[in-house]
Enzyme design. Structure first.
Site, PDB file in Angstrom:
ATOM      1  N   ASP A  75      -0.777  -9.102  16.903  1.00 36.38           N
ATOM      2  CA  ASP A  75      -0.827  -8.808  18.342  1.00 36.38           C
ATOM      3  C   ASP A  75      -0.329  -9.979  19.182  1.00 36.38           C
ATOM      4  O   ASP A  75      -0.799 -10.205  20.297  1.00 36.38           O
ATOM      5  CB  ASP A  75      -2.254  -8.424  18.779  1.00 36.38           C
ATOM      6  CG  ASP A  75      -2.794  -7.245  17.999  1.00 36.38           C
ATOM      7  OD1 ASP A  75      -2.106  -6.207  17.958  1.00 36.38           O
ATOM      8  OD2 ASP A  75      -3.887  -7.355  17.425  1.00 36.38           O
ATOM      9  N   HIS A 105       3.562  -1.649  18.174  1.00 37.97           N
ATOM     10  CA  HIS A 105       4.469  -2.238  19.155  1.00 37.97           C
ATOM     11  C   HIS A 105       4.753  -1.211  20.244  1.00 37.97           C
ATOM     12  O   HIS A 105       5.049  -0.054  19.949  1.00 37.97           O
ATOM     13  CB  HIS A 105       5.791  -2.665  18.503  1.00 37.97           C
ATOM     14  CG  HIS A 105       5.624  -3.583  17.338  1.00 37.97           C
ATOM     15  ND1 HIS A 105       5.279  -4.904  17.477  1.00 37.97           N
ATOM     16  CD2 HIS A 105       5.736  -3.369  16.006  1.00 37.97           C
ATOM     17  CE1 HIS A 105       5.192  -5.463  16.277  1.00 37.97           C
ATOM     18  NE2 HIS A 105       5.459  -4.547  15.373  1.00 37.97           N
TER      19      HIS A 105
END
Length: 602
Positions: A75, A105
């Site tokens: 992340d 994503h």
């Protein structure tokens, strides 16, 4: 700060306010002598903005294979750098070469439509690229079609000539149910990663090619692999109805963590028939399923033609199953740069390889379980209280981020004291909803203010300081190039903290033997020292260097003029990261758009 969990990280009775154990802990930690590095002068370079053509592209020009990889716990905002690399004219191929849909994503197309990719490369929207999902990846083809390809079908966006799938390992509904039934709370994305990799290494289960060939072989392999599922049900004394009920409980808050077809599998009387029908209709006979190919062969051929290849790294260095330090709480694939190269099956002697590490700060974060020495609260703080989404955080509590960060850095950190040792005092912050330990307040406020929740799990991420101790090792293995995303968050901080060392302390005076070194209370672990295993890291606390922020001189793309000199605070932050880790920062993120990157003159 809070008392550390044991090596097995059991649930704790955590509190919002500062409790007696935290005060007892600080009573010891405040006696730790200051390390010289806290006061060590670091030369503040004058970092200047440059164009992508003068910074990133020359690096790409010198290499054939480019890897964009996470440098912390996932992340980190890798998608932006992936997009920048993929837009290089010679970069024609982008590939995911291992792991599965437990990555996430978010990408926007040119007219602002949102796409979320979990397994497909996030450059699918980038013009003039061919995108591949390689054979070492693990794929749930039903989820892949519903969640990822379905976006293209719905928006009438062509993809058949841009996306190609290899002979992946197939994640079945029973792999996801094994994950659900066998995992501790907050320890998994529930995407079946550990069970499918177990099937992979024991040579059971199926690959994509099995779906397109002899049905008898498909049935036999599924039946053999499902022995593990039936075995778990027997050991736990569960029926199909119990499993369905558990799925419904997991989805009760409105977030579909267990897909409908997985629940239907649990209900099915003949589960082999259910799976064969499911895969025949929705994969084998599905005209919308992407084209299949030998991905390794295609990528080697592209390299032989002089084209450049981008490998998009899932997860991160410290979530790699091939790294011992956090082994118990990692994913199930080798997601280091070396692991990607091995999964891609290239002759590493033949090509020049560029690795771009991506980190995020302020608000470096982690989801899931495990140790996290630089976090504001213990890594299991939210899961221990069954907080699964940002919406489940205390209502109305810790919403004044500006007040909280100011209190944290000006009150809890007594930097003016001659005895300041880099460890903050567990003071209490108070608002209309009650009193909060300042670490808890900073954690909640950061999750809210920065929108920090898992791209896959939706769980609040546990935020903390940029960790130079961990990044030193990342840099030693796959450095030096580093892109730091979300640096514009610093626009909202009076000061910024970075972890430059840990101190070990166990309330029971227990020692940990890690690789032959015995860690005992008061031991200091600096950037550049060996990083111990997770058993020791659970008992490590951050020694934080506090540096000046740049509040009042924003760098956010929406507020900053291009090529405007970077504020001194930004330069101080970058210089300290480079000094303590040995990294070379090539860019910083300054906004949500793909183009919101400030490249630094090298």
């Amino acid at each position: 700060m809070a008392a550390a969990p044991s090596a097995t990280a059991p649930k704790h009775n955590y509190t919002l306010g500062t409790n007696a154990s935290q005060l007892e802990l600080y009573k010891y930690l405040k006696t730790v002598p200051p390390i010289p590095e806290l006061r060590q002068a670091v030369t503040i370079k004058k970092y200047e903005e440059a164009s992508v053509d003068d910074t990133l592209y020359p690096l790409i020009d010198e290499h054939q294979i480019i890897m964009v990889v996470g440098a912390f716990f996932g992340d980190e905002g890798k998608g932006k750098t992936v997009d920048a690399v993929a837009r290089h004219p010679a970069c024609t191929c982008v590939a995911r070469v291992n792991s599965g849909e437990n990555a996430g994503h978010t990408v926007f197309d040119d007219i602002g439509r949102k796409y979320v990719f979990n397994l497909a490369p996030s450059s699918l929207l980038t013009p003039n690229t061919r995108n591949y999902v390689s054979s070492e990846c693990v794929m749930d083809p039903i989820s892949f079609m519903e969640r990822e390809i379905g976006q293209f079908i719905k928006s009438n966006m062509p993809y058949k000539d841009k996306l190609f799938v290899g002979n992946v390992f197939v994640v079945t509904p029973y792999h996801k149910l094994l994950d659900l039934l066998g995992s501790a709370p907050n320890s998994s994305t529930l995407k079946g990663m550990s069970p499918i990799h177990a099937s992979k290494v024991t040579k059971r289960g199926i690959r994509l090619d099995h779906i397109f060939n002899d049905e008898g072989v498909l049935r036999a392999r599924l039946a053999k692999d499902m022995d593990t599922y039936y075995g778990l049900l027997k050991v736990k004394g569960l029926t199909d109805k119990d499993v369905v009920r558990r799925c419904q409980e997991e989805n009760a808050d409105g977030v579909e963590r267990v897909p409908g077809y997985v629940v239907d599998f649990a209900r099915a009387e003949n589960k082999i028939d259910y799976l064969v029908k499911l895969y025949t209709e929705r994969v084998k006979n599905n005209k919308d399923f992407p084209r299949r190919c030998d991905v390794t062969h295609e990528l080697r051929a592209a390299l032989a033609r002089g084209e450049k290849l981008l490998l998009e790294g899932p997860q991160s260095y410290w979530l790699s199953n091939a790294r011992e330090k956090f082994w118990e709480s990692t994913t199930s694939a080798d997601t280091t740069a070396g692991g990607l190269l091995a999964s891609a099956q290239f002759n590493f002697q033949r090509y020049k390889v560029l690795v771009i590490n991506v980190h995020k700060a302020p608000g470096s974060s982690r989801v899931g379980i495990g140790a996290n020495p630089s976090s504001f609260v213990p890594q299991d703080y939210y899961s221990a209280q069954d907080i699964k989404t940002l919406e489940a955080l205390p209502k109305g509590g810790c919403v004044d981020f500006d007040k909280i960060q100011n209190f944290f850095y000006t009150k809890a950190f007594n930097t003016e004291s001659k005895t300041f040792n880099g460890i903050y005092e567990p003071l209490e912050y108070e608002d209309a909803t009650g009193k909060y330990n300042i670490g808890v307040a900073m954690s909640i406020a950061s999750a809210r203010h920065h929108g920090e929740c898992g791209a896959v799990t939706k769980k609040p991420r546990v935020c903390g300081f940029f960790d130079c101790v961990l990044h030193f090792e990342v840099n030693a293995v796959q450095g030096p190039y580093l892109s730091i995303s979300a640096v514009d968050r610093g626009d909202d901080y009076d000061r910024i903290g970075i972890t430059i060392a840990y101190v070990y302390y166990d309330v029971g005076n227990k020692m940990v033997d890690a690789n032959g070194r015995v860690y005992k209370n008061g031991d200091i672990i600096k950037a550049g020292d060996p990083v111990p295993c997770e058993m020791a890291l659970y008992h490590c606390y951050p020694i934080v260097k506090v540096i000046n922020g740049w509040k009042g001189a924003p760098i956010a793309a929406s507020k900053r003029r291009p090529n405007e000199p970077l504020p001194k605070g930004v330069c101080e932050f970058i210089a300290n990261v480079e000094f303590f880790t040995g990294a070379k920062v090539i860019s910083i993120g300054n906004g949500p758009r793909g183009s919101d990157i400030i490249y630094l003159k090298q």
